[in-house]
Design a protein around this motif. Structure first.
Motif, PDB file in Angstrom:
ATOM      1  N   LEU A 491       0.848  -1.194   0.000  1.00 55.93           N
ATOM      2  CA  LEU A 491       0.000   0.000   0.000  1.00 55.93           C
ATOM      3  C   LEU A 491       0.888   1.249   0.000  1.00 55.93           C
ATOM      4  O   LEU A 491       1.744   1.403   0.881  1.00 55.93           O
ATOM      5  CB  LEU A 491      -0.898   0.023   1.252  1.00 55.93           C
ATOM      6  N   CYS A 492       0.675   2.096  -1.006  1.00 52.38           N
ATOM      7  CA  CYS A 492       1.370   3.388  -1.071  1.00 52.38           C
ATOM      8  C   CYS A 492       0.387   4.503  -0.718  1.00 52.38           C
ATOM      9  O   CYS A 492      -0.781   4.457  -1.091  1.00 52.38           O
ATOM     10  CB  CYS A 492       1.920   3.652  -2.480  1.00 52.38           C
ATOM     11  N   VAL A 493       0.876   5.482   0.011  1.00 50.91           N
ATOM     12  CA  VAL A 493       0.075   6.637   0.408  1.00 50.91           C
ATOM     13  C   VAL A 493       0.838   7.899   0.002  1.00 50.91           C
ATOM     14  O   VAL A 493       2.050   7.997   0.241  1.00 50.91           O
ATOM     15  CB  VAL A 493      -0.189   6.644   1.927  1.00 50.91           C
ATOM     16  N   ALA A 494       0.146   8.848  -0.613  1.00 49.70           N
ATOM     17  CA  ALA A 494       0.813  10.074  -1.075  1.00 49.70           C
ATOM     18  C   ALA A 494      -0.077  11.281  -0.847  1.00 49.70           C
ATOM     19  O   ALA A 494      -1.302  11.181  -0.814  1.00 49.70           O
ATOM     20  CB  ALA A 494       1.155   9.967  -2.568  1.00 49.70           C
ATOM     21  N   THR A 550       3.587  -1.513  -5.317  1.00 47.00           N
ATOM     22  CA  THR A 550       4.920  -1.415  -4.725  1.00 47.00           C
ATOM     23  C   THR A 550       5.363   0.041  -4.688  1.00 47.00           C
ATOM     24  O   THR A 550       4.782   0.900  -5.361  1.00 47.00           O
ATOM     25  CB  THR A 550       5.943  -2.223  -5.533  1.00 47.00           C
ATOM     26  N   LEU A 551       6.428   0.294  -3.919  1.00 53.93           N
ATOM     27  CA  LEU A 551       6.922   1.671  -3.815  1.00 53.93           C
ATOM     28  C   LEU A 551       7.389   2.183  -5.164  1.00 53.93           C
ATOM     29  O   LEU A 551       7.106   3.331  -5.536  1.00 53.93           O
ATOM     30  CB  LEU A 551       8.059   1.735  -2.782  1.00 53.93           C
ATOM     31  N   GLN A 552       8.090   1.344  -5.934  1.00 54.99           N
ATOM     32  CA  GLN A 552       8.579   1.786  -7.248  1.00 54.99           C
ATOM     33  C   GLN A 552       7.422   2.052  -8.206  1.00 54.99           C
ATOM     34  O   GLN A 552       7.412   3.047  -8.931  1.00 54.99           O
ATOM     35  CB  GLN A 552       9.518   0.726  -7.842  1.00 54.99           C
ATOM     36  N   ASP A 553       6.443   1.153  -8.198  1.00 56.21           N
ATOM     37  CA  ASP A 553       5.279   1.369  -9.070  1.00 56.21           C
ATOM     38  C   ASP A 553       4.509   2.623  -8.662  1.00 56.21           C
ATOM     39  O   ASP A 553       4.012   3.375  -9.514  1.00 56.21           O
ATOM     40  CB  ASP A 553       4.352   0.154  -9.017  1.00 56.21           C
ATOM     41  N   THR A 621      12.056   6.789   5.329  1.00 59.29           N
ATOM     42  CA  THR A 621      11.895   5.459   5.937  1.00 59.29           C
ATOM     43  C   THR A 621      11.157   4.483   5.026  1.00 59.29           C
ATOM     44  O   THR A 621      11.127   3.288   5.291  1.00 59.29           O
ATOM     45  CB  THR A 621      11.126   5.575   7.257  1.00 59.29           C
ATOM     46  N   SER A 622      10.562   4.994   3.938  1.00 60.24           N
ATOM     47  CA  SER A 622       9.716   4.142   3.102  1.00 60.24           C
ATOM     48  C   SER A 622      10.523   3.116   2.319  1.00 60.24           C
ATOM     49  O   SER A 622      10.070   1.999   2.075  1.00 60.24           O
ATOM     50  CB  SER A 622       8.898   5.006   2.130  1.00 60.24           C
ATOM     51  N   SER A 623      11.733   3.493   1.861  1.00 62.17           N
ATOM     52  CA  SER A 623      12.550   2.552   1.087  1.00 62.17           C
ATOM     53  C   SER A 623      12.878   1.329   1.924  1.00 62.17           C
ATOM     54  O   SER A 623      12.850   0.186   1.464  1.00 62.17           O
ATOM     55  CB  SER A 623      13.829   3.250   0.627  1.00 62.17           C
ATOM     56  N   THR A 624      13.165   1.567   3.229  1.00 59.47           N
ATOM     57  CA  THR A 624      13.477   0.445   4.124  1.00 59.47           C
ATOM     58  C   THR A 624      12.247  -0.430   4.326  1.00 59.47           C
ATOM     59  O   THR A 624      12.314  -1.664   4.277  1.00 59.47           O
ATOM     60  CB  THR A 624      13.955   0.989   5.476  1.00 59.47           C
ATOM     61  N   SER A 625      11.091   0.214   4.493  1.00 59.87           N
ATOM     62  CA  SER A 625       9.854  -0.541   4.689  1.00 59.87           C
ATOM     63  C   SER A 625       9.524  -1.371   3.469  1.00 59.87           C
ATOM     64  O   SER A 625       9.085  -2.525   3.566  1.00 59.87           O
ATOM     65  CB  SER A 625       8.706   0.429   4.988  1.00 59.87           C
ATOM     66  N   ALA A 626       9.730  -0.802   2.265  1.00 57.65           N
ATOM     67  CA  ALA A 626       9.389  -1.511   1.035  1.00 57.65           C
ATOM     68  C   ALA A 626      10.288  -2.713   0.802  1.00 57.65           C
ATOM     69  O   ALA A 626       9.870  -3.731   0.257  1.00 57.65           O
ATOM     70  CB  ALA A 626       9.476  -0.555  -0.152  1.00 57.65           C
TER      71      ALA A 626
END
Length: 627
Positions: A491-494, A550-553, A621-626
């Motif tokens: 789940l991505c949130v922006a 995903t974070l990249q998507d 912190t999101s890269s680590t979580s992903a």
């Protein structure tokens, strides 16, 4: 923009010595101080007296420099910038910075003022900064205030309004003079000019009014003509056309009585704009030709451009395309795109209108595209960092007010929904009792259900954009977080913020701002998936939920959306309008709830805005979580 510099020098009697050395000047001479006072009411007489009495061959170099200083000041007051520049430089040729520092720096300030009027402000900045520095080191209050005054004019001419305001307001707050160039009232007049140049005409009016009252009280005819012109212009721009026209006509009459033909020319040029606004094109053309005759020998390219551009507009309105083409060429010949970027955009847009009127749509498209390119380059070159703090504070307050308003609307909608549900209960009871009118009641039930659906929609969506409102999208965020943690999906949130949205509202009006929000909603609907959720959480802030992403998507999707937003100005079709968005992105983690994800996205959004805007930034912190 006209003003009278009080920079005339006092000749000190030669010090008796074996080598007969000349004393250094640090104040005005009585002879030229009297001419300076006369300059405010009888500029033509001062000019005639100066030209009839040039310095003789045995006059000291300092006296010659002083003569050319007042001559330059007089030419400047009468709006002959090139002659003012030449006179100032003749004066500078007789002295140097080491021998006569006070006289040298004051002549530099007069030269800088004339350069600004001639449309060459860049050439003057270093000269003004040097004069201000010298005045600070030597505690020369008048030269320091005059330097701030001139520097404010230069920055205003360069469209650096925050820097101009800083110089003007410092001079305005520090001055103790009630007469002369650095009086509070005269500085107020220049603050009015700055606000007018910036387009804040309503803010300019009280400053101009202060200067007008001062000039009337002190019988300063020339200054009264100048500030009446500014006040009339500001009133015209805010829509007080009749009041503005009367003030400009009074300014022209005063200038005519003083022999200030250049002042009459400026008034005629502005009166022509009023005639164009009234669609009296014959009178506008007549006034513009009269102004052109006055400025014919002034070598003032900016004013020559403005007159030619206005004649271009008149010819285009009269469908005289040959004449319009001729004036277009004259305007272009007087245009310096580097110093006059907004004028270059205006002329290019007019050329597009001319081509379209003649049926040459390919050329019209080319001109319109070039105007858009010039506008984008111009806006990109403007730096918002100088006003970041003030704007940030204002934005926080505005956002809080907008959120309170949205919450109030949501409460009203929920109340209406509850009331409607109660009415539904009564309706169904009534249907059970009154069977004979079941057909009629069926129709009523249908209508009631339609209203219920509409109210549900009102309770969950934003009434302008049609997107989810703040309350509902935050509820969806909590549900998505719970579901993502339970079923183990990404789940991505922006948070998306439309850059400089308040500036769009201030510059183009709230109707254009609403149009931008609607177009943004449309762009998001076309470029996000049906499973993605989007809601408006503030005036120009939006919360995006990207489940199973995903974070990249998520980054790729939002960056693509950001690019689409940058192209919205083409669709909105407002000249000079530039639209972009900043995005803060974060990724769900098992130990985070909805509010923490929103906070992370908001931090990333802040980094995007402080880092230059128009970009997508991922929370650290999101890269680590992903992963």
């Amino acid at each position: 923009m006209k003003c009278v510099w009080v920079c005339i020098l006092l000749l000190v009697e030669a010090m008796p010595s074996a080598i007969a050395a000349e004393a250094v000047l640090f104040e005005f001479s009585k002879q030229y101080e009297a001419l300076t006072l006369q300059l405010n009411s009888e500029p033509q007489q001062v000019l005639a007296e100066l030209l009839a009495n040039p310095p003789s061959a045995d006059t000291s170099d300092a006296q010659k420099a002083e003569y050319y200083a007042i001559l330059s000041d007089t030419y400047y007051a009468l709006t002959y910038p090139q002659k003012a520049i030449e006179s100032a430089r003749q004066g500078l040729a007789y002295i140097n910075k080491q021998r006569e520092p006070w006289l040298y720096h004051n002549l530099r300030l007069i030269e800088a003022s004339a350069l600004e009027m001639a449309g060459k402000p860049f050439e003057a900045l270093n000269k003004v900064d040097a004069a201000i520095g010298w005045a600070q080191e030597n505690e020369d209050e008048k030269t320091y205030l005059l330097g701030l005054y001139v520097r404010g004019s230069l920055f205003s001419s360069l469209n650096e309004y925050n820097a101009a305001a800083e110089s003007y307001l410092e001079a305005y707050n520090q001055t103790t003079y009630y007469t002369g160039k650095t009086s509070k009232a005269n500085i107020a007049g220049m603050i009015g000019v700055m606000y007018e140049n910036r387009g804040d005409y309503a803010l300019a009016i009280p400053y101009f009014a202060e200067a007008v009252a001062h000039a009337r009280k002190n019988d300063e005819s020339l200054n009264l003509s100048i500030v009446l012109y500014g006040l009339g212009s500001a009133n015209f721009r805010v829509g007080n056309i009749e009041i503005g026209e009367a003030q400009i006509l009074e300014s022209a009459d005063i200038a005519k009585s003083l022999g200030d033909t250049q002042g009459v020319g400026y008034a005629l040029k502005l009166l022509a704009e009023i005639s164009i606004e009234k669609q009296d094109y014959a009178l506008a053309e007549q006034r513009l030709h009269e102004a052109a005759e006055i400025f014919a020998n002034s070598e003032n390219k900016p004013i020559d451009f403005q007159i030619a551009k206005s004649l271009f507009v008149v010819a285009l309105a009269q469908h005289n395309y040959q004449k319009a083409l001729r004036y277009s060429r004259i305007a272009k010949a007087n245009l310096d795109p580097n110093l006059m970027p907004t004028e270059a955009i205006q002329l290019t847009s007019l050329e597009g209108k001319l081509a379209a009127a003649q049926g040459d749509y390919q050329a019209a498209y080319a001109h319109s595209s070039r105007a858009l390119t010039l506008s984008e380059k111009y806006h990109e070159s403007r730096s918002a960092e100088q006003i970041h703090t003030v704007r940030a504070i204002y934005k926080v307050r505005a956002s809080e007010q907008a959120n309170q308003l949205l919450e109030h609307q949501n409460r009203l909608q929920r109340f209406a929904l509850n009331a409607q549900e109660q009415r539904n209960m009564y309706l169904w009871s009534f249907i059970a009792v009154v069977l004979l009118v079941c057909c009629l009641l069926a129709v009523m039930v249908y209508r009631v259900k339609s209203q219920s659906r509409a109210l549900v929609k009102l309770a969950t969506t934003d009434d302008l954009t049609g997107l989810y409102n703040r309350r509902y999208i935050i509820e969806q965020l909590d549900r998505q977080v719970i579901a993502a943690n339970r079923y183990g999906y990404d789940l991505c949130v922006a948070i998306i913020d439309l850059d400089f949205f308040k500036k769009i509202n201030d510059s183009y009006g709230h109707a254009v701002g609403d149009q931008v929000l609607l177009e943004f909603s449309s762009v998001c609907s076309e470029n996000l998936r049906r499973t993605d959720l989007l809601g408006r959480i503030g005036g120009e802030e939006f919360l995006v939920l990207l489940p199973h992403t995903t974070l990249q998507d998520g980054y790729n999707a939002l960056d693509s959306l950001r690019c689409k937003v940058s192209q919205m100005s083409d669709v909105v079709g407002i000249e000079g309008l530039s639209i972009s968005a900043s995005v803060g992105l974060t990724f769900n983690a098992p130990n985070l709830d909805g509010m923490q994800l929103m906070a992370n996205a908001d931090i990333a959004l802040y980094q995007a805005k402080t880092g230059g805007r128009d970009q997508v930034i991922i929370h650290p912190t999101s890269s680590t979580s992903a992963s």
